[in-house]
Design an enzyme around this catalytic site. Structure first.
Site, PDB file in Angstrom:
ATOM      1  N   GLY A  12      -0.615   2.612   7.296  1.00 47.91           N
ATOM      2  CA  GLY A  12      -0.372   1.765   8.666  1.00 47.91           C
ATOM      3  C   GLY A  12       0.004   0.330   8.446  1.00 47.91           C
ATOM      4  N   LYS A  13       0.783   0.122   7.438  1.00 54.58           N
ATOM      5  CA  LYS A  13       1.304  -1.257   7.323  1.00 54.58           C
ATOM      6  C   LYS A  13       2.239  -1.662   8.574  1.00 54.58           C
ATOM      7  CE  LYS A  13       3.301  -0.209   3.341  1.00 54.58           C
ATOM      8  NZ  LYS A  13       2.967   1.080   3.431  1.00 54.58           N
ATOM      9  N   THR A  14       3.169  -0.854   8.765  1.00 60.80           N
ATOM     10  CA  THR A  14       3.859  -1.236  10.058  1.00 60.80           C
ATOM     11  C   THR A  14       3.309  -1.112  11.220  1.00 60.80           C
ATOM     12  OG1 THR A  14       5.857   0.010   8.990  1.00 60.80           O
ATOM     13  CG2 THR A  14       6.096  -0.556  11.282  1.00 60.80           C
ATOM     14  N   GLY A  70       2.495   5.552   4.631  1.00 61.63           N
ATOM     15  CA  GLY A  70       1.716   6.019   5.747  1.00 61.63           C
ATOM     16  C   GLY A  70       0.229   5.623   5.875  1.00 61.63           C
ATOM     17  N   GLU A  83      -6.737  33.357  -8.858  1.00 62.51           N
ATOM     18  CA  GLU A  83      -7.540  32.640  -7.964  1.00 62.51           C
ATOM     19  C   GLU A  83      -9.003  32.694  -8.053  1.00 62.51           C
ATOM     20  OE1 GLU A  83      -6.139  30.409  -6.329  1.00 62.51           O
ATOM     21  OE2 GLU A  83      -4.198  30.987  -6.655  1.00 62.51           O
ATOM     22  N   HIS A  86     -10.193  30.572 -10.917  1.00 62.30           N
ATOM     23  CA  HIS A  86     -10.371  28.982 -10.619  1.00 62.30           C
ATOM     24  C   HIS A  86     -11.677  28.778  -9.888  1.00 62.30           C
ATOM     25  CE1 HIS A  86      -6.543  27.355 -11.352  1.00 62.30           C
ATOM     26  NE2 HIS A  86      -5.686  28.359 -10.541  1.00 62.30           N
ATOM     27  N   GLY A 110       0.769  -1.140  -0.032  1.00 72.57           N
ATOM     28  CA  GLY A 110       0.009   0.171   0.102  1.00 72.57           C
ATOM     29  C   GLY A 110       0.904   1.057   0.049  1.00 72.57           C
ATOM     30  N   ASP A 130      -0.511  24.567 -11.982  1.00 71.63           N
ATOM     31  CA  ASP A 130      -1.843  24.284 -12.864  1.00 71.63           C
ATOM     32  C   ASP A 130      -1.488  23.499 -14.244  1.00 71.63           C
ATOM     33  OD1 ASP A 130      -2.964  25.873 -10.949  1.00 71.63           O
ATOM     34  OD2 ASP A 130      -3.132  27.443 -12.057  1.00 71.63           O
TER      35      ASP A 130
END
Length: 639
Positions: free
Chosen positions: A233-235, A231, A452, A455, A228, A526
């Site tokens: 959550g595997k470990t 970050g 902005e 957008h 995956g 962009d």
């Protein structure tokens, strides 16, 4: 009541032992006269001459084999004896001054008796002398050297601590956890990941209660591979297995097998599985297994490739080869499953591949509840709201948001963390640090506001564009302004949805063209985003009519080792042309939308210059209600 007695043993440093040996050597040297000038060896005829001339004061005979001669003061003042009159420190030499070996002790004693009778010798004495001091002083330097050498070798080999460097270099570096270890993470601490938890929980359950499965003839999987994004959550899931399992748990990283010495990696693999088999049933967890499990035969020009391949070969043999112990289960984690060797991925080694994906909105809510537990927060904090504000965030990102929100609340001298702190934390993580003191000229500020506002305007007008949350022209990180959206979490994406998102992304540059009739460098991010989207549509997802239903994506990762592209030069020209056509088409579409709503665009830009931050309500006041979104999908952010 038994008293807790503290150990009163004294820890002896090896340097104390070395110092004691050196001091003993010095003392023995002094006792043995080693620091005083050694007596000069002379012949028996020379000794007779000294006696006959009256120069000898006394003679000591040791073990009837060696005589030590002491001269009198008159003889020491003679120039002939000048060399022995002083010791090594320049002080008067108190003797013995000469020594000689005795061949016939009886004959020598008769001569001494006669010399005393004639008045040529004061006295003599026969003594017994043990040679243990001489023997010890002779071998003590070698003992000292040997002790220092053993001490150095012990340090290099890691000693009793098991550090392992020179002599322990082939030993496994795995950290062992057992039922007595202080591992507090359990499956309750792992929010979300229900499917992955169910898979690994079954492995733990099998180790605790194997009869439940073996009664039906079932066998436990030999290995489980957690795959995956970083970050997710595997470990953490592996830590929960260590906390839940009542069996020894060996934890290490794939890089622990890598070493510059030939054969070390394979030796460490053998030692790891030997330890695991000795403590079976047991679990081995290898984090970042791609460091050692990469596909063989690629990077053949690398000099260290053979060593890595031999390590992988040993790992393959240990996991499923002759003499393999089925009570050793291997759990591994990686975010690069595409580069792993096929032999490592096959059933019988890693029977299960568990995909640990980014959490959805419900899983994010559970993760927030776990990380919010230790925080001092306001009453009634809406975790549903927080989960909706963090699309695409991993478990590690959410933990970072919670910690950042607490830091922001403490910075503002608050007694509890509130909703605004979490919003500021999301802005901080996504956009970067706010730079209100950055010098921006009025002309630049207006250009940023128009960009902005472009957008915001285009995204408000398009059906499939992500709903706007807020727009700001306060510089953050490397950006001069930013617009925050709440993207819909889709499992599949259609071409019209991707085109609407591209059009909204090009709205900033299109607004500059409509208002100023010129463009600037402010649209770099962009352009990067839309170029990646357009290339994905053409070369990966097969969404281009001219190229048809074809993809050049290789999920196995083989293409990254090829020097040639998987398509011809003519096809490359077509791809470049179609990418440009897609982008330019959405750019012109954005220009058309903004020209139709130019007055509203300018009004929105003026409000943005005045307030610096605007929310959905400001857009509704100008454009009216957005027709394409359900009211529950839009979230009020205005304080």
């Amino acid at each position: 009541m038994a008293e807790n007695k503290k150990p009163n043993g004294i820890k002896i440093s090896p340097w104390w032992i070395s110092g004691g040996l050196i001091a003993m050597f010095i003392i023995l040297s002094i006792v043995n006269g080693s620091t005083v000038q050694d007596p000069t060896i002379i012949s028996s005829s020379k000794l007779e001459e000294l006696i006959n001339t009256g120069q000898v004061d006394k003679i000591n005979v040791y073990n009837k084999s060696r005589a030590e001669v002491y001269l009198n003061a008159t003889a020491l003042s003679d120039k002939a004896n000048k060399s022995i009159s002083k010791d090594v420190f320049g002080n008067p030499n108190k003797g013995p001054h000469y020594s000689t070996e005795i061949a016939d002790a009886q004959n020598f004693e008769n001569k001494l008796i006669k010399a005393v009778a004639d008045g040529k010798l004061k006295n003599y004495d026969f003594k017994q002398k043990s040679d243990w001091i001489e023997i010890l002083s002779g071998i003590l330097p070698f003992i000292l050297i040997l002790g220092v050498w053993l001490f150095i070798m012990r340090k290099m080999s890691g000693g009793a601590s098991g550090g392992g460097q020179i002599f322990n270099i082939g030993k496994s570096r795995a950290k062992l956890f057992d039922e007595k270890a202080d591992v507090k993470t359990t499956f309750k601490d792992v929010a979300g990941l229900e499917g992955a938890k169910e898979e690994v929980q079954e492995i733990v359950e099998f180790l605790k209660n194997p009869q439940k499965y073996t009664a039906l003839g079932a066998k436990i999987p030999k290995g489980a591979l957690l795959v995956g994004p970083p970050g997710t959550g595997k470990t953490l899931l592996a830590k929960a297995v260590a906390g839940e399992a009542q069996v020894p748990f060996f934890s290490l990283s794939g890089s622990d097998f890598v070493e510059m010495f030939v054969g070390v990696g394979a030796s460490r693999v053998r030692d790891l599985f030997k330890q695991a088999k000795d403590k079976s049933p047991s679990i081995i967890f290898i984090d970042e297994i791609d460091a050692v499990g990469r596909a063989r035969g690629k990077n053949s020009m690398s000099g260290g490739n053979d060593e890595r391949e031999s390590t992988l070969n040993q790992l393959l043999t240990e996991m499923d080869g002759f003499g393999t112990n089925t009570h050793v289960i291997v759990i591994a984690a990686t975010n690069r499953a595409d580069v792993l060797d096929k032999a490592l991925m096959r059933a019988g080694r890693f029977d299960r591949q568990i995909y640990v994906d980014l959490p959805d909105i419900n899983e994010r809510k559970e993760i927030f509840e776990v990380h919010l537990a230790p925080l001092v927060k306001v009453e009634g904090l809406d975790t549903d709201f927080l989960a909706k504000q963090t699309p695409g965030f991993s478990g590690a990102d959410i933990a970072n948001v919670c910690n950042e929100a607490a830091l922001i609340a403490a910075r503002n001298n608050k007694v509890a963390v509130d909703k605004q702190d979490f919003l500021d934390a999301v802005d901080r993580i996504v956009g970067g640090l706010e730079k209100k003191n950055k010098i921006v000229t009025p002309q630049e500020k207006r250009a940023i506001a128009v960009h902005e506002a472009g957008h915001a305007t285009v995204s408000w007008m398009l059906e499939h564009a992500a709903p706007l949350i807020k727009v700001t022209i306060v510089p953050r990180g490397q950006s001069l302004g930013a617009a925050w959206y709440l993207p819909e979490e889709r499992l599949i994406v259609r071409p019209d949805q991707m085109l609407d998102e591209m059009c909204a992304t090009m709205g900033g540059r299109a607004a500059e063209r409509v208002v100023f009739d010129k463009i600037s460098t402010g649209a770099l991010s962009d352009l990067e985003k839309v170029t990646k989207q357009a290339r994905a549509m053409v070369t990966i997802y097969g969404l281009n009519e001219k190229l048809g239903n074809i993809t050049y994506y290789d999920s196995s990762g083989q293409n990254e080792y090829n020097f040639n592209k998987p398509y011809s030069e003519d096809t490359a020209i077509v791809i470049d042309k179609e990418i440009s056509t897609l982008i330019e088409g959405q750019y012109q579409r954005a220009i058309s939308l903004l020209q139709e709503n130019k007055d509203k665009l300018l009004k929105l830009a003026d409000i943005l210059i005045e307030k610096e931050v605007i929310f959905k309500d400001d857009l509704e006041a100008i454009f009216g209600k957005r027709l394409f979104s359900n009211s529950e999908d839009l979230i009020e952010l205005k304080a």
